[in-house]
Scaffold this active site. Structure first.
Site, PDB file in Angstrom:
ATOM      1  N   LYS A 131       0.820  -1.207   0.000  1.00 44.51           N
ATOM      2  CA  LYS A 131       0.000   0.000   0.000  1.00 44.51           C
ATOM      3  C   LYS A 131       0.854   1.256   0.000  1.00 44.51           C
ATOM      4  O   LYS A 131       0.371   2.338  -0.301  1.00 44.51           O
ATOM      5  CB  LYS A 131      -0.868   0.047   1.275  1.00 44.51           C
ATOM      6  CG  LYS A 131      -1.694  -1.147   1.526  1.00 44.51           C
ATOM      7  CD  LYS A 131      -2.427  -0.948   2.896  1.00 44.51           C
ATOM      8  CE  LYS A 131      -2.822  -2.280   3.434  1.00 44.51           C
ATOM      9  NZ  LYS A 131      -3.217  -2.183   4.865  1.00 44.51           N
ATOM     10  N   GLY A 132       2.109   1.098   0.400  1.00 45.59           N
ATOM     11  CA  GLY A 132       2.961   2.266   0.659  1.00 45.59           C
ATOM     12  C   GLY A 132       3.069   3.273  -0.469  1.00 45.59           C
ATOM     13  O   GLY A 132       3.219   4.470  -0.224  1.00 45.59           O
ATOM     14  N   PHE A 174      13.308   5.690  11.112  1.00 49.24           N
ATOM     15  CA  PHE A 174      11.939   5.219  10.904  1.00 49.24           C
ATOM     16  C   PHE A 174      11.096   6.330  10.303  1.00 49.24           C
ATOM     17  O   PHE A 174      10.752   7.284  10.974  1.00 49.24           O
ATOM     18  CB  PHE A 174      11.328   4.726  12.216  1.00 49.24           C
ATOM     19  CG  PHE A 174      10.292   3.687  11.965  1.00 49.24           C
ATOM     20  CD1 PHE A 174       9.165   3.988  11.188  1.00 49.24           C
ATOM     21  CD2 PHE A 174      10.432   2.398  12.437  1.00 49.24           C
ATOM     22  CE1 PHE A 174       8.213   3.030  10.906  1.00 49.24           C
ATOM     23  CE2 PHE A 174       9.478   1.426  12.177  1.00 49.24           C
ATOM     24  CZ  PHE A 174       8.367   1.744  11.406  1.00 49.24           C
ATOM     25  N   VAL A 175      10.792   6.199   9.014  1.00 49.97           N
ATOM     26  CA  VAL A 175      10.051   7.268   8.332  1.00 49.97           C
ATOM     27  C   VAL A 175       8.585   6.908   8.141  1.00 49.97           C
ATOM     28  O   VAL A 175       8.244   5.757   7.897  1.00 49.97           O
ATOM     29  CB  VAL A 175      10.688   7.650   6.976  1.00 49.97           C
ATOM     30  CG1 VAL A 175      11.953   8.453   7.184  1.00 49.97           C
ATOM     31  CG2 VAL A 175      10.973   6.434   6.117  1.00 49.97           C
ATOM     32  N   ASP A 183       7.300   3.157  -2.601  1.00 48.90           N
ATOM     33  CA  ASP A 183       7.533   4.267  -1.670  1.00 48.90           C
ATOM     34  C   ASP A 183       8.964   4.243  -1.143  1.00 48.90           C
ATOM     35  O   ASP A 183       9.606   5.270  -1.017  1.00 48.90           O
ATOM     36  CB  ASP A 183       6.531   4.224  -0.494  1.00 48.90           C
ATOM     37  CG  ASP A 183       6.515   2.876   0.220  1.00 48.90           C
ATOM     38  OD1 ASP A 183       6.944   1.874  -0.380  1.00 48.90           O
ATOM     39  OD2 ASP A 183       6.071   2.828   1.373  1.00 48.90           O
ATOM     40  N   ASP A 242      14.430  -0.676   0.774  1.00 47.74           N
ATOM     41  CA  ASP A 242      15.129  -0.872   2.037  1.00 47.74           C
ATOM     42  C   ASP A 242      16.223  -1.938   1.801  1.00 47.74           C
ATOM     43  O   ASP A 242      17.304  -1.621   1.313  1.00 47.74           O
ATOM     44  CB  ASP A 242      14.050  -1.321   3.041  1.00 47.74           C
ATOM     45  CG  ASP A 242      14.483  -1.242   4.480  1.00 47.74           C
ATOM     46  OD1 ASP A 242      15.665  -1.041   4.734  1.00 47.74           O
ATOM     47  OD2 ASP A 242      13.620  -1.412   5.365  1.00 47.74           O
ATOM     48  N   ARG A 288      -0.133   6.919   7.278  1.00 42.65           N
ATOM     49  CA  ARG A 288       0.035   6.970   5.820  1.00 42.65           C
ATOM     50  C   ARG A 288      -0.519   8.274   5.247  1.00 42.65           C
ATOM     51  O   ARG A 288      -0.099   8.730   4.191  1.00 42.65           O
ATOM     52  CB  ARG A 288      -0.691   5.797   5.155  1.00 42.65           C
ATOM     53  CG  ARG A 288      -0.106   4.426   5.475  1.00 42.65           C
ATOM     54  CD  ARG A 288      -0.685   3.390   4.512  1.00 42.65           C
ATOM     55  NE  ARG A 288      -0.542   2.027   4.968  1.00 42.65           N
ATOM     56  CZ  ARG A 288       0.511   1.238   4.713  1.00 42.65           C
ATOM     57  NH1 ARG A 288       1.517   1.713   4.028  1.00 42.65           N
ATOM     58  NH2 ARG A 288       0.543   0.000   5.139  1.00 42.65           N
TER      59      ARG A 288
HETATM   60  C1  PRP Z   1       7.624  -1.817   2.186  1.00 43.90           C
HETATM   61  C2  PRP Z   1       7.833  -0.993   0.926  1.00 43.90           C
HETATM   62  C3  PRP Z   1       8.435  -1.982  -0.014  1.00 43.90           C
HETATM   63  C4  PRP Z   1       9.233  -2.889   0.881  1.00 43.90           C
HETATM   64  C5  PRP Z   1      10.657  -2.434   0.855  1.00 43.90           C
HETATM   65  O1  PRP Z   1       6.392  -2.434   2.108  1.00 43.90           O
HETATM   66  O2  PRP Z   1       6.638  -0.455   0.435  1.00 43.90           O
HETATM   67  O3  PRP Z   1       7.455  -2.724  -0.710  1.00 43.90           O
HETATM   68  O4  PRP Z   1       8.704  -2.749   2.206  1.00 43.90           O
HETATM   69  O5  PRP Z   1      11.458  -3.262   1.645  1.00 43.90           O
HETATM   70  P1  PRP Z   1      12.660  -4.123   1.075  1.00 43.90           P
HETATM   71  O6  PRP Z   1      13.467  -3.271   0.144  1.00 43.90           O
HETATM   72  O7  PRP Z   1      13.417  -4.469   2.331  1.00 43.90           O
HETATM   73  O8  PRP Z   1      12.120  -5.330   0.400  1.00 43.90           O
HETATM   74  P2  PRP Z   1       5.648  -3.094   3.353  1.00 43.90           P
HETATM   75  O9  PRP Z   1       5.930  -4.568   3.346  1.00 43.90           O
HETATM   76  O10 PRP Z   1       5.991  -2.340   4.593  1.00 43.90           O
HETATM   77  O11 PRP Z   1       4.116  -2.939   2.985  1.00 43.90           O
HETATM   78  P3  PRP Z   1       3.236  -1.604   2.762  1.00 43.90           P
HETATM   79  O12 PRP Z   1       3.733  -0.965   1.486  1.00 43.90           O
HETATM   80  O13 PRP Z   1       1.842  -2.109   2.626  1.00 43.90           O
HETATM   81  O14 PRP Z   1       3.428  -0.702   3.963  1.00 43.90           O
END
Ligand code: PRP
Length: 182
Positions: A46-47, A155-156, A103, A106, A168
């Site tokens: 969803k991010g 932590f953003v 978004d 990481d 969000r």
């Molecule tokens: C977050 C972000 C990416 C992923 C990045 O999603 O949106 O999809 O983590 O992390 P990585 O580079 O370590 O793989 P999340 O799983 O938090 O779900 P969300 O978007 O629904 O918050």
């Protein structure tokens, strides 16, 4: 100051800074794909939802859009970077130019797996646009073709990014105050 804003330690990127960067990214994307027959822009839920909505309106080409949901298991006891598609795109990607919108990148596991999958599905090209990148956390190398901002390992939240599914809807990107999770 509203309830959410009280939990923000500092604002990293204001609404205005984000919009200005998105305008630049949109111009660059429009220029790079101007000769492509088609462009399929895929948002990872969803991010990316807020960034996605603003970014596509800065692309001056007749694009198509799709959304995907993925969940990743980064616990090394399960597997290193296993990614499960929980909602797939509703169209064939064969011979299409695909641009993923995220978004944040990481560790890089999620998008490196997803992009690999789409190459195997026969996309004409597969590129990545992310609002944020945390290079200090990277575990796999992944090229980010269009990047909004590089950030330190903090932590953003906000502008689509959550903590426990909240925040969000903050209109900017901020650092979450430790008091919320310590
Ligand atoms: C977050 C972000 C990416 C992923 C990045 O999603 O949106 O999809 O983590 O992390 P990585 O580079 O370590 O793989 P999340 O799983 O938090 O779900 P969300 O978007 O629904 O918050």
């Amino acid at each position: 100051m509203n309830q959410m804003e009280q939990d923000v330690k500092k604002i990293l990127f204001s609404k205005e800074e984000i919009q200005a960067r998105i305008e630049e990214l949109g111009k660059q994307i429009s220029e790079d794909y101007k000769d492509a027959k088609s462009l399929l822009v895929i948002g990872i839920l969803k991010g990316s939802c807020v960034f996605f909505a603003d970014l596509i309106r800065q692309i001056s080409l007749p694009i198509e859009i799709e959304f995907m949901s993925v969940s990743s298991y980064q616990d090394s006891s399960i597997s290193s970077g296993e990614v499960k598609i929980t909602k797939d795109v509703n169209t064939s990607v064969t011979l299409k130019h695909v641009l993923f919108v995220e978004d944040i990148i990481d560790t890089g596991f999620t998008m490196s797996k997803v992009m690999e999958m789409f190459c195997e599905r026969g996309a004409a090209s597969v590129k990545l646009c992310s609002l944020l990148s945390k290079p200090d956390r990277r575990k796999v190398e992944i090229p980010i073709d269009y990047l909004g901002f590089t950030i330190p390992d903090e932590f953003v939240i906000g502008y689509g990014l959550d903590f426990a599914e909240k925040y969000r809807n903050l209109p900017y990107v901020g650092v979450l105050d430790e008091k919320v999770y310590l």
